[in-house]
Design a protein around this motif. Structure first.
Motif, PDB file in Angstrom:
ATOM      1  N   GLY A 532     144.117  19.493  20.990  1.00 43.12           N
ATOM      2  CA  GLY A 532     144.510  21.006  21.322  1.00 43.12           C
ATOM      3  C   GLY A 532     144.143  21.849  20.422  1.00 43.12           C
ATOM      4  O   GLY A 532     144.579  22.899  19.739  1.00 43.12           O
ATOM      5  N   ASN A 533     143.246  21.551  19.400  1.00 42.31           N
ATOM      6  CA  ASN A 533     142.808  22.269  18.087  1.00 42.31           C
ATOM      7  C   ASN A 533     141.563  23.159  18.243  1.00 42.31           C
ATOM      8  O   ASN A 533     140.986  23.583  17.253  1.00 42.31           O
ATOM      9  CB  ASN A 533     142.919  21.590  16.692  1.00 42.31           C
ATOM     10  N   GLY A 534     141.040  23.333  19.292  1.00 44.15           N
ATOM     11  CA  GLY A 534     139.825  23.986  19.635  1.00 44.15           C
ATOM     12  C   GLY A 534     140.124  25.415  19.520  1.00 44.15           C
ATOM     13  O   GLY A 534     141.011  25.937  19.841  1.00 44.15           O
ATOM     14  N   ILE A 535     139.104  26.095  18.898  1.00 43.99           N
ATOM     15  CA  ILE A 535     139.372  27.678  18.754  1.00 43.99           C
ATOM     16  C   ILE A 535     138.154  28.262  19.367  1.00 43.99           C
ATOM     17  O   ILE A 535     136.901  27.943  19.647  1.00 43.99           O
ATOM     18  CB  ILE A 535     139.247  27.997  17.163  1.00 43.99           C
ATOM     19  N   ASP A 536     138.498  29.051  20.454  1.00 46.59           N
ATOM     20  CA  ASP A 536     137.711  29.844  21.557  1.00 46.59           C
ATOM     21  C   ASP A 536     137.014  30.877  20.786  1.00 46.59           C
ATOM     22  O   ASP A 536     137.486  31.864  20.287  1.00 46.59           O
ATOM     23  CB  ASP A 536     138.329  30.303  22.562  1.00 46.59           C
ATOM     24  N   PRO A 537     135.362  30.762  20.637  1.00 45.90           N
ATOM     25  CA  PRO A 537     134.719  31.830  19.923  1.00 45.90           C
ATOM     26  C   PRO A 537     135.032  33.122  20.337  1.00 45.90           C
ATOM     27  O   PRO A 537     134.991  34.494  19.720  1.00 45.90           O
ATOM     28  CB  PRO A 537     133.431  31.464  19.937  1.00 45.90           C
ATOM     29  N   LEU A 538     135.175  33.434  21.747  1.00 43.57           N
ATOM     30  CA  LEU A 538     135.429  34.594  22.593  1.00 43.57           C
ATOM     31  C   LEU A 538     136.575  35.101  22.188  1.00 43.57           C
ATOM     32  O   LEU A 538     136.798  36.494  22.068  1.00 43.57           O
ATOM     33  CB  LEU A 538     135.438  34.312  23.912  1.00 43.57           C
ATOM     34  N   GLU A 539     137.788  34.231  21.687  1.00 41.70           N
ATOM     35  CA  GLU A 539     138.907  34.882  21.312  1.00 41.70           C
ATOM     36  C   GLU A 539     138.695  35.486  20.017  1.00 41.70           C
ATOM     37  O   GLU A 539     139.207  36.700  19.490  1.00 41.70           O
ATOM     38  CB  GLU A 539     139.864  33.865  21.273  1.00 41.70           C
ATOM     39  N   VAL A 540     137.982  34.948  19.089  1.00 39.96           N
ATOM     40  CA  VAL A 540     137.686  35.608  17.471  1.00 39.96           C
ATOM     41  C   VAL A 540     136.938  36.738  17.873  1.00 39.96           C
ATOM     42  O   VAL A 540     137.100  37.684  17.401  1.00 39.96           O
ATOM     43  CB  VAL A 540     136.697  34.584  16.679  1.00 39.96           C
ATOM     44  N   ILE A 541     136.065  36.771  18.779  1.00 40.37           N
ATOM     45  CA  ILE A 541     135.294  37.950  18.979  1.00 40.37           C
ATOM     46  C   ILE A 541     136.143  39.180  19.611  1.00 40.37           C
ATOM     47  O   ILE A 541     136.168  40.311  19.010  1.00 40.37           O
ATOM     48  CB  ILE A 541     133.938  37.785  19.890  1.00 40.37           C
ATOM     49  N   ASP A 542     137.092  38.860  20.354  1.00 42.18           N
ATOM     50  CA  ASP A 542     137.810  39.651  20.820  1.00 42.18           C
ATOM     51  C   ASP A 542     138.545  40.603  19.830  1.00 42.18           C
ATOM     52  O   ASP A 542     138.944  41.523  19.936  1.00 42.18           O
ATOM     53  CB  ASP A 542     138.718  39.186  22.004  1.00 42.18           C
ATOM     54  N   LYS A 543     139.082  39.477  18.833  1.00 38.50           N
ATOM     55  CA  LYS A 543     139.913  40.196  17.721  1.00 38.50           C
ATOM     56  C   LYS A 543     139.315  40.553  16.452  1.00 38.50           C
ATOM     57  O   LYS A 543     139.809  41.520  15.891  1.00 38.50           O
ATOM     58  CB  LYS A 543     140.899  38.804  17.243  1.00 38.50           C
ATOM     59  N   TYR A 544     138.153  40.171  16.084  1.00 38.48           N
ATOM     60  CA  TYR A 544     137.542  40.487  15.040  1.00 38.48           C
ATOM     61  C   TYR A 544     136.060  41.375  15.051  1.00 38.48           C
ATOM     62  O   TYR A 544     135.473  41.580  14.066  1.00 38.48           O
ATOM     63  CB  TYR A 544     137.628  39.556  13.937  1.00 38.48           C
ATOM     64  N   GLY A 545     135.503  40.876  16.426  1.00 38.26           N
ATOM     65  CA  GLY A 545     134.016  41.231  16.621  1.00 38.26           C
ATOM     66  C   GLY A 545     133.131  40.059  16.344  1.00 38.26           C
ATOM     67  O   GLY A 545     133.485  39.280  15.495  1.00 38.26           O
ATOM     68  N   ALA A 546     131.839  40.052  17.109  1.00 36.85           N
ATOM     69  CA  ALA A 546     131.032  39.197  16.949  1.00 36.85           C
ATOM     70  C   ALA A 546     130.348  38.855  15.522  1.00 36.85           C
ATOM     71  O   ALA A 546     130.154  37.882  14.905  1.00 36.85           O
ATOM     72  CB  ALA A 546     129.796  39.163  18.097  1.00 36.85           C
ATOM     73  N   ASP A 547     130.066  40.194  14.852  1.00 34.08           N
ATOM     74  CA  ASP A 547     129.548  40.143  13.754  1.00 34.08           C
ATOM     75  C   ASP A 547     130.427  39.140  12.398  1.00 34.08           C
ATOM     76  O   ASP A 547     129.877  38.577  11.494  1.00 34.08           O
ATOM     77  CB  ASP A 547     129.472  41.586  12.942  1.00 34.08           C
ATOM     78  N   ARG A 569     139.126  33.566   6.712  1.00 33.78           N
ATOM     79  CA  ARG A 569     137.746  33.705   6.505  1.00 33.78           C
ATOM     80  C   ARG A 569     137.321  34.730   7.199  1.00 33.78           C
ATOM     81  O   ARG A 569     136.504  35.709   7.037  1.00 33.78           O
ATOM     82  CB  ARG A 569     137.089  32.385   6.367  1.00 33.78           C
ATOM     83  N   VAL A 570     137.743  34.787   8.665  1.00 32.43           N
ATOM     84  CA  VAL A 570     137.367  35.726   9.645  1.00 32.43           C
ATOM     85  C   VAL A 570     137.815  37.147   9.117  1.00 32.43           C
ATOM     86  O   VAL A 570     137.064  38.263   9.522  1.00 32.43           O
ATOM     87  CB  VAL A 570     137.818  35.334  10.987  1.00 32.43           C
ATOM     88  N   GLU A 571     139.071  37.150   8.550  1.00 31.86           N
ATOM     89  CA  GLU A 571     139.691  38.482   8.120  1.00 31.86           C
ATOM     90  C   GLU A 571     138.787  38.831   7.283  1.00 31.86           C
ATOM     91  O   GLU A 571     138.630  40.142   6.963  1.00 31.86           O
ATOM     92  CB  GLU A 571     141.090  38.170   7.921  1.00 31.86           C
ATOM     93  N   SER A 572     138.424  37.997   6.357  1.00 32.98           N
ATOM     94  CA  SER A 572     137.647  38.552   5.083  1.00 32.98           C
ATOM     95  C   SER A 572     136.384  39.256   5.528  1.00 32.98           C
ATOM     96  O   SER A 572     135.667  40.031   4.955  1.00 32.98           O
ATOM     97  CB  SER A 572     137.667  37.729   3.838  1.00 32.98           C
ATOM     98  N   SER A 573     135.706  38.456   6.549  1.00 33.93           N
ATOM     99  CA  SER A 573     134.358  38.733   6.911  1.00 33.93           C
ATOM    100  C   SER A 573     134.417  40.365   7.826  1.00 33.93           C
ATOM    101  O   SER A 573     133.811  40.975   7.695  1.00 33.93           O
ATOM    102  CB  SER A 573     134.100  38.035   8.122  1.00 33.93           C
ATOM    103  N   ARG A 574     135.815  40.274   8.296  1.00 36.76           N
ATOM    104  CA  ARG A 574     136.231  41.704   9.126  1.00 36.76           C
ATOM    105  C   ARG A 574     136.416  42.927   7.975  1.00 36.76           C
ATOM    106  O   ARG A 574     135.852  43.897   8.128  1.00 36.76           O
ATOM    107  CB  ARG A 574     137.164  41.353   9.838  1.00 36.76           C
ATOM    108  N   ASN A 575     136.776  42.372   6.607  1.00 32.62           N
ATOM    109  CA  ASN A 575     136.947  43.310   5.798  1.00 32.62           C
ATOM    110  C   ASN A 575     135.864  43.973   5.318  1.00 32.62           C
ATOM    111  O   ASN A 575     135.520  44.951   4.774  1.00 32.62           O
ATOM    112  CB  ASN A 575     138.176  42.718   4.702  1.00 32.62           C
ATOM    113  N   PHE A 576     134.996  42.827   5.128  1.00 32.91           N
ATOM    114  CA  PHE A 576     133.640  43.224   4.662  1.00 32.91           C
ATOM    115  C   PHE A 576     132.997  44.074   5.504  1.00 32.91           C
ATOM    116  O   PHE A 576     132.225  45.281   4.986  1.00 32.91           O
ATOM    117  CB  PHE A 576     132.781  41.973   4.535  1.00 32.91           C
TER     118      PHE A 576
END
Length: 882
Positions: A532-547, A569-576
């Motif tokens: 139950g530890n899978g992370i859905d990339p679509l959820e990440v995209i929805d929250k922070y964007g594909a880039d 790390r996704v958050e810091s990518s979004r900050n960039f």
């Protein structure tokens, strides 16, 4: 420039819109163009059962980075996409779906079931492709293929017939890995070996005619005893020389079986006697062949005991095991049961324990076919990255077995073999011959089996380009340049594509294989449904964007290494992304509607030359890294350049000129031209990694080109090489950092300006600091700057800052309001006096020292040392102020 960027960066606002623009303009599409050099990547076809997961996200991001990079370099870049029919996986899904509707596969019959499977494919097959688009994948969707489309099916049939005619495909009884749940054979590569706790059951087999004499064997699968046809001993084992050739009575069954001598038996392992069950063990099968032993299969396809199992018929294999062990014990033939941990093969799809079973199956003879594939990696014709993958590759090729390619499934490519209903003769042909060549009977029935999924995906690099027809596409785009894939399918897919490429096309299917690792969770565990530890990339995209997701997956990623996924790390990518967006907005607002033209180099300020030189070197370094497939290293360099050198230094320095446009309009225009030019170069270098944000900014910033995707990749030019200015600005950066650190340590507010004296005997340095005053004065909060060779005119109380090649002095009265500072220091001294008294009191108290825990005493000693150090600093500052 009347266009402007939105106030805040919102991926949802730009991503779908830009992707639609790219598709409508056919930017991803490649046609044969002999004036350009081709660059081809073939997408590992995701299963039509698939839902986008982190592995796909990483795999496709890496491919997209390479294809966008090559497209910008002017190559005719083709990224060939498609999906895989995934025989077992899809059949299982369709069966489940039918079950929910109360429909049984058998009731539908083959044709009815296949109709439902195609309907399922139409409904769900395109889902993962839509999701790959969300990632920004710039694949040529106009060329999308499916492993069971007409062209790919024709290629599969052609290869089967050609290999059969050359004697490479044969039908025979062999031990295969049988999955009792999926009721099909599976290849070695689909078997996962996992450690399981089990037992060794030691059983006595009576020697015929010698009352009270037994041979003791040990087995982990007592139920296979029903299919034993011999017991083997080593020919050099003195203990058993006299019983070779004698007969044993098989317990529970009563059948007589011989004792044979075979070097396969390890005389030092266990009892030195091994039961031989040719139909249920690959090694026993070989022993059986050498000694002409019968092969007795005792299992049905669902792993229940068949009619050869006598009274145990119909029982499940494990149920039969329990009963047999109980009966052996009752008959006094069970010697002992020893706990034993062993490797058990399970089906990677359904996790069922696999049964080795003897079956009539179709096989590909591998000994000859594999040779060119071995040679290609040995001689460097195909490069595996990282190089350590060579070992894994050769380990498999050196121990290769014939490949069982038939599957007892309905969904897949049906084997093109036809059997005579009367005499059993079979013919391999493109279509039903209608007449038996042996007996003339007109009833010919096609083999019900289908081919292993990997048989068709092994042809993917050339079947997708039109093979077996000699197409223009095939001639121009084959071989592929790079294959990007996970290290976990090196055997399933990579090796099979390589030998198929050599066999069918006469050359390698690709030049380089770039392996990536798995994406694990933040604790380093494999992502899985069961955990139950899978992370859905679509959820990440929805929250922070594909880039932001793409940047996260590539940053710090080295070929072949697993990586951990952290939300931080996704958050810091979004900050960039925000940083790039805001810097770009600031630049555009400054430029406004100014018409900027390229200035002559003598008009450039040293800082302009520095940043142009830095982005010039960056282009060279990043290109080198990209060409070596060091994608993580390349993007780190771009990230550091944009964040640190461009945003934190150059933009800040340039502000002094752009804010004072009226004072020196020419200088301001040069600064603006430099800002725009360097930003465009930076965006281009970042584009393969973060396609959406770079496209939006690029198209808003300039009008000459309609997309960044087809703009030219930055190249190193000697014209922009300014080593002297690079050295000069490094000195300025040291100066500013030194002053800022000192002011921070002294808690001087940024608004308080101070005189700056720079003392150096180095004439070049003096000139640097003199000519660049306007660049650093504001950054150093300087009210005035004096550059001199000695300490003349500098007060004794001035604070000194040592930097490479010079010493900087800041007059204390400029930094500090004496009365206020004195008052603050006296208060600090008073506080420290009390703390010192308290701490010394505790440490001279015998009761505290003897009763308090050691850690507590140590903590107090550390506090005392800290207070004493702080008191010394305060007293020194007070003394300076006198």
């Amino acid at each position: 420039m009347s266009k402007e960027l939105a106030k805040t960066y919102d991926p949802k606002d730009i991503e779908d819109r830009l992707y639609q623009k790219w598709e409508e303009n056919k930017y991803f599409h490649a046609e044969v163009d002999r004036s350009k050099k081709p660059f081809t990547i073939v997408m590992p076809p995701p299963n039509i059962t698939g839902q986008l997961h982190m592995g796909h996200a990483l795999d496709n991001t890496m491919q997209d980075i390479l294809i966008r990079y090559k497209r910008m370099q002017g190559y005719n870049a083709l990224w060939q996409p498609g999906t895989d029919h995934a025989s077992i996986a899809t059949e299982v899904k369709v069966i489940q779906s039918l079950k929910e509707q109360g429909i049984d596969k058998a009731d539908l019959g083959r044709e009815g079931f296949l109709k439902k499977a195609w309907e399922w494919k139409e409904e769900y097959g395109g889902r993962i492709v839509k999701q790959l688009r969300k990632m920004g994948s710039s694949a040529d969707w106009d060329r999308e293929r499916f492993t069971m489309d007409e062209g790919c099916s024709k290629a599969v049939q052609e290869v089967f017939i050609k290999l059969y005619e050359k004697g490479y495909i044969y039908k025979g009884s062999r031990i295969v890995n049988w999955c009792p749940v999926c009721k099909t054979s599976i290849s070695d590569a689909e078997v996962e070996h996992e450690e399981q706790d089990g037992f060794f059951w030691h059983i006595n087999y009576p020697v015929k005619g010698e009352e009270g004499r037994f041979v003791e064997i040990a087995t982990t699968r007592p139920e296979t005893l029903l299919g034993d046809t011999a017991v083997a001993v080593n020919p050099d084992d003195e203990r058993y020389k006299d019983i070779v050739g004698k007969t044993l009575i098989l317990p529970l069954v009563g059948r007589e079986i011989p004792v044979v001598a075979d070097a396969y038996v390890d005389k030092d392992f266990g009892t030195g006697c091994v039961k031989i069950t040719p139909a249920h063990d690959p090694n026993d099968f070989e022993v059986g062949k050498r000694h002409n032993l019968p092969e007795i299969n005792v299992l049905n396809d669902d792993a229940t005991i068949n009619k050869n199992g006598g009274k145990y018929e119909g029982m499940d294999r494990y149920e039969a095991r329990k009963l047999m062990v109980k009966e052996l014990e009752e008959q006094g033939l069970l010697v002992k049961v020893v706990p034993h941990t062993h490797n058990v093969g399970t089906h990677d799809r359904c996790k069922t324990t696999v049964e080795p079973m003897i079956k009539q199956q179709w096989f590909v003879k591998m000994d000859e076919l594999i040779k060119p594939a071995v040679e290609a990696v040995k001689n460097g014709e195909i490069k595996l990255l990282p190089e350590r993958m060579d070992k894994t590759y050769f380990n498999w090729t050196d121990n290769i077995r014939d490949w069982c390619i038939s599957r007892q499934l309905w969904w897949g490519h049906r084997i093109p073999a036809y059997y005579c209903d009367d005499c059993g003769e079979f013919v391999v042909a493109r279509e039903n011959p209608g007449k038996c060549p042996k007996c003339g009977c007109t009833h010919m029935t096609q083999d019900p089996d289908t081919l292993d999924t990997w048989f068709s995906s092994a042809l993917w690099p050339f079947s997708t380009l039109g093979w077996p027809d000699k197409t223009e596409d095939l001639d121009y785009f084959y071989p592929n340049d790079v294959l990007v894939t996970g290290y976990d399918i090196i055997f399933f897919w990579v090796i099979r594509m390589i030998f198929s490429g050599y066999e069918q096309m006469g050359e390698a299917p690709f030049h380089t294989v770039l392996f990536h690792g798995l994406v694990r969770d933040s604790e380093g565990r494999k992502m899985s449904k069961s955990l139950g530890n899978g992370i859905d990339p679509l959820e990440v995209i929805d929250k922070y964007g594909a880039d932001a997701l793409r940047l996260t997956l590539i940053t710090g990623n080295a070929p072949g290494n697993d990586m951990r996924f952290y939300w931080e790390r996704v958050e810091s990518s979004r900050n960039f992304a925000n940083k790039v967006w805001n810097a770009s907005r600031f630049i555009m607002m400054n430029i406004g509607d100014e018409k900027l033209t390229k200035p002559s180099f003598d008009k450039l300020a040293p800082e302009d030359k520095w940043i142009l030189s830095r982005v010039n070197t960056l282009a060279k370094d990043v290109t080198e890294n990209m060409d070596k497939f060091e994608l993580g290293i390349a993007v780190q360099k771009v990230y550091d350049f944009i964040w640190d050198e461009f945003c934190d230094w150059y933009i800040e320095i340039a502000k002094t000129r752009t804010f004072k446009k009226e004072e020196n309009p020419e200088s301001a225009k040069v600064a603006m031209w430099t800002l725009k030019t360097v930003l465009i170069q930076g965006l281009k270098l970042l584009h393969p990694y973060m396609p959406f944000i770079t496209e939006e900014i690029f198209c808003t910033l300039q009008d000459e080109e309609e997309t960044i995707m087809l703009s030219q990749w930055p190249e190193y030019t000697e014209e922009w090489n300014f080593p002297e200015e690079e050295v000069a600005v490094e000195h300025v950066k040291d100066l500013v950092k030194g002053i800022r650190n000192t002011r921070t340590a002294m808690e001087v507010p940024p608004s308080r300006k101070a005189k700056v004296f720079i003392v150096t005997e180095d004439k070049n340095l003096q000139e640097t600091f003199e000519t660049m005053k306007s660049a650093y004065s504001m950054l150093a909060s300087a009210s005035e700057v004096k550059v001199q060779a000695d300490k003349n005119g500098i007060g004794e109380d001035a604070v000194s800052v040592v930097i490479p090649g010079a010493v900087v002095y800041l007059p204390l009265e400029d930094l500090v309001d004496f009365e206020k500072e004195k008052e603050r220091l006296l208060k600090e001294k008073d506080k420290l006096t009390k703390e010192l008294a308290r701490s010394k009191g505790m440490l001279s108290n015998e009761k505290f020292l003897s009763k308090a825990p050691e850690a507590k005493v140590q903590e107090e000693k550390e506090k005392l040392a800290k207070y004493e150090q702080m008191m010394a600093q305060v007293e020194e500052r007070l003394a300076q102020m006198k």
